[in-house]
Scaffold this motif. Structure first.
Motif, PDB file in Angstrom:
ATOM      1  N   THR A  30      10.683  16.472 -51.958  1.00  0.00           N
ATOM      2  CA  THR A  30       9.951  16.565 -53.220  1.00  0.00           C
ATOM      3  C   THR A  30       8.765  17.510 -53.070  1.00  0.00           C
ATOM      4  OG1 THR A  30       8.606  14.660 -52.633  1.00  0.00           O
ATOM      5  CG2 THR A  30      10.591  14.230 -53.913  1.00  0.00           C
ATOM      6  N   PRO A  31       8.572  18.403 -54.022  1.00  0.00           N
ATOM      7  CA  PRO A  31       7.432  19.316 -53.930  1.00  0.00           C
ATOM      8  C   PRO A  31       6.126  18.564 -54.219  1.00  0.00           C
ATOM      9  CG  PRO A  31       8.575  19.634 -55.997  1.00  0.00           C
ATOM     10  CD  PRO A  31       9.383  18.647 -55.202  1.00  0.00           C
ATOM     11  N   PRO A  32       5.013  19.074 -53.723  1.00  0.00           N
ATOM     12  CA  PRO A  32       3.740  18.411 -54.010  1.00  0.00           C
ATOM     13  C   PRO A  32       3.398  18.535 -55.495  1.00  0.00           C
ATOM     14  CG  PRO A  32       3.367  20.492 -52.890  1.00  0.00           C
ATOM     15  CD  PRO A  32       4.845  20.249 -52.879  1.00  0.00           C
ATOM     16  N   PRO A  33       2.648  17.604 -56.036  1.00  0.00           N
ATOM     17  CA  PRO A  33       2.300  17.684 -57.459  1.00  0.00           C
ATOM     18  C   PRO A  33       1.398  18.892 -57.736  1.00  0.00           C
ATOM     19  CG  PRO A  33       1.080  15.929 -56.389  1.00  0.00           C
ATOM     20  CD  PRO A  33       2.065  16.428 -55.388  1.00  0.00           C
ATOM     21  N   ARG A  34       1.551  19.438 -58.947  1.00  0.00           N
ATOM     22  CA  ARG A  34       0.739  20.592 -59.322  1.00  0.00           C
ATOM     23  C   ARG A  34      -0.698  20.158 -59.576  1.00  0.00           C
ATOM     24  NH1 ARG A  34       3.181  23.264 -64.342  1.00  0.00           N
ATOM     25  NH2 ARG A  34       3.409  21.099 -64.906  1.00  0.00           N
ATOM     26  N   ARG A  35      -1.631  20.959 -59.112  1.00  0.00           N
ATOM     27  CA  ARG A  35      -3.036  20.689 -59.392  1.00  0.00           C
ATOM     28  C   ARG A  35      -3.440  21.493 -60.623  1.00  0.00           C
ATOM     29  NH1 ARG A  35      -6.924  21.344 -54.576  1.00  0.00           N
ATOM     30  NH2 ARG A  35      -8.230  20.438 -56.164  1.00  0.00           N
TER      31      ARG A  35
END
Length: 54
Positions: A30-35
């Motif tokens: 899973t990609p990291p959440p967008r900031r």
């Protein structure tokens, strides 16, 4: 048994132990959440919530 055979068998055992001792690291797919900063939220609004995971 001659010492050469003992050393060969000991070397094989050490290779098998070394191969089994190190497990590959688990990769998180899973990609990291967008900031989002305040300016981006003002311009584009809040992003929609993530959909349900099945």
């Amino acid at each position: 048994m001659p010492p050469v055979i003992h050393l060969g068998l000991a070397g094989l055992v050490m290779l098998f132990v070394a191969a089994c001792a190190t497990a590959p690291a688990a990769v998180d797919p899973t990609p990291p959440p967008r900031r989002l900063d305040a300016k981006t939220q003002l311009e584009y609004g809040n992003p929609p919530p993530p959909g349900p995971r099945y």
